[in-house]
Design a protein around this motif. Structure first.
Motif, PDB file in Angstrom:
ATOM      1  N   PHE A 162       8.580  -2.366  -8.167  1.00  0.00           N
ATOM      2  CA  PHE A 162       9.190  -1.124  -7.715  1.00  0.00           C
ATOM      3  C   PHE A 162       8.141  -0.020  -7.561  1.00  0.00           C
ATOM      4  O   PHE A 162       8.190   0.771  -6.614  1.00  0.00           O
ATOM      5  CB  PHE A 162      10.298  -0.676  -8.671  1.00  0.00           C
ATOM      6  CG  PHE A 162      11.579  -1.424  -8.485  1.00  0.00           C
ATOM      7  CD1 PHE A 162      12.343  -1.255  -7.349  1.00  0.00           C
ATOM      8  CD2 PHE A 162      12.031  -2.298  -9.450  1.00  0.00           C
ATOM      9  CE1 PHE A 162      13.526  -1.928  -7.167  1.00  0.00           C
ATOM     10  CE2 PHE A 162      13.220  -2.978  -9.279  1.00  0.00           C
ATOM     11  CZ  PHE A 162      13.972  -2.801  -8.137  1.00  0.00           C
ATOM     12  N   LEU A 163       7.194   0.044  -8.457  1.00  0.00           N
ATOM     13  CA  LEU A 163       6.156   1.058  -8.389  1.00  0.00           C
ATOM     14  C   LEU A 163       5.287   0.865  -7.147  1.00  0.00           C
ATOM     15  O   LEU A 163       5.041   1.817  -6.395  1.00  0.00           O
ATOM     16  CB  LEU A 163       5.290   1.020  -9.654  1.00  0.00           C
ATOM     17  CG  LEU A 163       4.186   2.051  -9.751  1.00  0.00           C
ATOM     18  CD1 LEU A 163       4.794   3.451  -9.862  1.00  0.00           C
ATOM     19  CD2 LEU A 163       3.313   1.766 -10.935  1.00  0.00           C
ATOM     20  N   ILE A 164       4.835  -0.348  -6.911  1.00  0.00           N
ATOM     21  CA  ILE A 164       3.992  -0.629  -5.745  1.00  0.00           C
ATOM     22  C   ILE A 164       4.780  -0.417  -4.454  1.00  0.00           C
ATOM     23  O   ILE A 164       4.269   0.133  -3.482  1.00  0.00           O
ATOM     24  CB  ILE A 164       3.407  -2.055  -5.831  1.00  0.00           C
ATOM     25  CG1 ILE A 164       2.384  -2.113  -6.969  1.00  0.00           C
ATOM     26  CG2 ILE A 164       2.782  -2.482  -4.515  1.00  0.00           C
ATOM     27  CD1 ILE A 164       1.924  -3.503  -7.321  1.00  0.00           C
ATOM     28  N   PHE A 165       6.039  -0.835  -4.452  1.00  0.00           N
ATOM     29  CA  PHE A 165       6.876  -0.658  -3.271  1.00  0.00           C
ATOM     30  C   PHE A 165       7.060   0.822  -2.963  1.00  0.00           C
ATOM     31  O   PHE A 165       7.030   1.227  -1.799  1.00  0.00           O
ATOM     32  CB  PHE A 165       8.230  -1.345  -3.499  1.00  0.00           C
ATOM     33  CG  PHE A 165       9.034  -1.543  -2.260  1.00  0.00           C
ATOM     34  CD1 PHE A 165       8.579  -2.341  -1.240  1.00  0.00           C
ATOM     35  CD2 PHE A 165      10.258  -0.915  -2.120  1.00  0.00           C
ATOM     36  CE1 PHE A 165       9.326  -2.532  -0.091  1.00  0.00           C
ATOM     37  CE2 PHE A 165      11.020  -1.092  -0.979  1.00  0.00           C
ATOM     38  CZ  PHE A 165      10.551  -1.902   0.043  1.00  0.00           C
ATOM     39  N   ALA A 166       7.217   1.645  -3.982  1.00  0.00           N
ATOM     40  CA  ALA A 166       7.375   3.084  -3.769  1.00  0.00           C
ATOM     41  C   ALA A 166       6.074   3.699  -3.262  1.00  0.00           C
ATOM     42  O   ALA A 166       6.100   4.575  -2.392  1.00  0.00           O
ATOM     43  CB  ALA A 166       7.813   3.761  -5.066  1.00  0.00           C
ATOM     44  N   LEU A 167       4.952   3.261  -3.784  1.00  0.00           N
ATOM     45  CA  LEU A 167       3.668   3.819  -3.350  1.00  0.00           C
ATOM     46  C   LEU A 167       3.290   3.374  -1.944  1.00  0.00           C
ATOM     47  O   LEU A 167       2.542   4.068  -1.257  1.00  0.00           O
ATOM     48  CB  LEU A 167       2.566   3.437  -4.338  1.00  0.00           C
ATOM     49  CG  LEU A 167       2.689   4.065  -5.722  1.00  0.00           C
ATOM     50  CD1 LEU A 167       1.616   3.515  -6.649  1.00  0.00           C
ATOM     51  CD2 LEU A 167       2.615   5.573  -5.645  1.00  0.00           C
ATOM     52  N   THR A 168       3.806   2.247  -1.495  1.00  0.00           N
ATOM     53  CA  THR A 168       3.505   1.742  -0.167  1.00  0.00           C
ATOM     54  C   THR A 168       4.061   2.652   0.917  1.00  0.00           C
ATOM     55  O   THR A 168       3.461   2.829   1.959  1.00  0.00           O
ATOM     56  CB  THR A 168       4.073   0.315   0.014  1.00  0.00           C
ATOM     57  OG1 THR A 168       3.574  -0.495  -1.031  1.00  0.00           O
ATOM     58  CG2 THR A 168       3.674  -0.277   1.336  1.00  0.00           C
ATOM     59  N   PHE A 169       5.222   3.255   0.664  1.00  0.00           N
ATOM     60  CA  PHE A 169       5.870   4.084   1.671  1.00  0.00           C
ATOM     61  C   PHE A 169       5.371   5.531   1.660  1.00  0.00           C
ATOM     62  O   PHE A 169       5.952   6.380   2.307  1.00  0.00           O
ATOM     63  CB  PHE A 169       7.387   4.058   1.473  1.00  0.00           C
ATOM     64  CG  PHE A 169       7.997   2.797   1.989  1.00  0.00           C
ATOM     65  CD1 PHE A 169       8.297   2.662   3.324  1.00  0.00           C
ATOM     66  CD2 PHE A 169       8.239   1.742   1.139  1.00  0.00           C
ATOM     67  CE1 PHE A 169       8.838   1.496   3.809  1.00  0.00           C
ATOM     68  CE2 PHE A 169       8.779   0.579   1.609  1.00  0.00           C
ATOM     69  CZ  PHE A 169       9.081   0.451   2.957  1.00  0.00           C
ATOM     70  N   LYS A 170       4.303   5.794   0.969  1.00  0.00           N
ATOM     71  CA  LYS A 170       3.796   7.160   0.867  1.00  0.00           C
ATOM     72  C   LYS A 170       3.351   7.698   2.222  1.00  0.00           C
ATOM     73  O   LYS A 170       3.533   8.867   2.519  1.00  0.00           O
ATOM     74  CB  LYS A 170       2.648   7.202  -0.136  1.00  0.00           C
ATOM     75  CG  LYS A 170       2.278   8.583  -0.563  1.00  0.00           C
ATOM     76  CD  LYS A 170       1.267   8.527  -1.680  1.00  0.00           C
ATOM     77  CE  LYS A 170       1.051   9.924  -2.218  1.00  0.00           C
ATOM     78  NZ  LYS A 170       0.133   9.928  -3.322  1.00  0.00           N
ATOM     79  N   GLY A 171       2.795   6.861   3.076  1.00  0.00           N
ATOM     80  CA  GLY A 171       2.288   7.317   4.362  1.00  0.00           C
ATOM     81  C   GLY A 171       3.236   7.061   5.518  1.00  0.00           C
ATOM     82  O   GLY A 171       2.813   6.975   6.657  1.00  0.00           O
ATOM     83  N   ALA A 172       4.534   6.933   5.259  1.00  0.00           N
ATOM     84  CA  ALA A 172       5.495   6.672   6.332  1.00  0.00           C
ATOM     85  C   ALA A 172       5.590   7.873   7.270  1.00  0.00           C
ATOM     86  O   ALA A 172       5.526   9.012   6.831  1.00  0.00           O
ATOM     87  CB  ALA A 172       6.864   6.353   5.748  1.00  0.00           C
ATOM     88  N   PRO A 173       5.754   7.635   8.576  1.00  0.00           N
ATOM     89  CA  PRO A 173       5.720   8.731   9.536  1.00  0.00           C
ATOM     90  C   PRO A 173       6.925   9.670   9.490  1.00  0.00           C
ATOM     91  O   PRO A 173       6.780  10.866   9.669  1.00  0.00           O
ATOM     92  CB  PRO A 173       5.645   8.027  10.890  1.00  0.00           C
ATOM     93  CG  PRO A 173       6.168   6.658  10.643  1.00  0.00           C
ATOM     94  CD  PRO A 173       5.867   6.346   9.215  1.00  0.00           C
TER      95      PRO A 173
END
Length: 156
Positions: free
Chosen positions: A106-117
């Motif tokens: 969950f932590l990695i998945f949340a950090l992955t979307f940090k740069g979403a447009p």
């Protein structure tokens, strides 16, 4: 294994789980209010998707929690042999690694979307992540406590 059990440690663990559940429910309400204010009509879609994901996740989480409760109860038996103690300790470590892996997912998945447009898409995704994270752990704690109480009833 011996037929006697010391339930004091398990009762404490259940009480800790109850406190954590209360805190998670408070966090869930707070996060839901924040997302409801920012997402508007997408909020209800995120709730529905979260419920569908939780229905899919329920069986594996319940199965894991039941196994953990049975293992925890078995470790409370009097006069455990060295081999039984080592086996239970290995199972406990495996269970802890699985729980930490879910947390890391969950932590990695949340950090992955940090740069979403798109900001709305990002908030929608974050709402799904947060709701599923909190509800997955709430489900685990509920299932564990239920299974542990039933196992304690059977053993007394």
């Amino acid at each position: 294994m011996s037929s006697g059990f010391d339930f004091k440690k398990l009762r404490r663990l259940i009480m800790i789980h109850v406190v954590v559940q209360i805190l998670l429910v408070i966090l869930l309400i707070y996060i839901a209010l924040l997302f409801q204010a920012t997402l508007g009509p997408l909020f209800w879609k995120s709730i529905i998707i979260t419920m569908i994901i939780q229905l899919i996740n329920f069986y594996p989480v319940n199965f894991f929690a039941n196994k953990e409760a049975k293992r925890e109860l078995a470790s409370l038996a009097y006069n455990l042999t060295q081999e039984e103690f080592k086996s239970l300790r290995t199972k406990r470590i495996i269970g802890e690694v699985i729980k930490m892996s879910v947390f890391a997912f969950f932590l990695i998945f949340a950090l992955t979307f940090k740069g979403a447009p798109s900001i709305v898409a990002t908030r929608f995704t974050y709402s799904l992540i947060f709701f599923n994270f909190i509800l997955t752990y709430l489900t685990y704690f509920q299932c564990f406590n239920f299974a542990a109480k039933q196992e304690m009833k059977e053993k007394t």
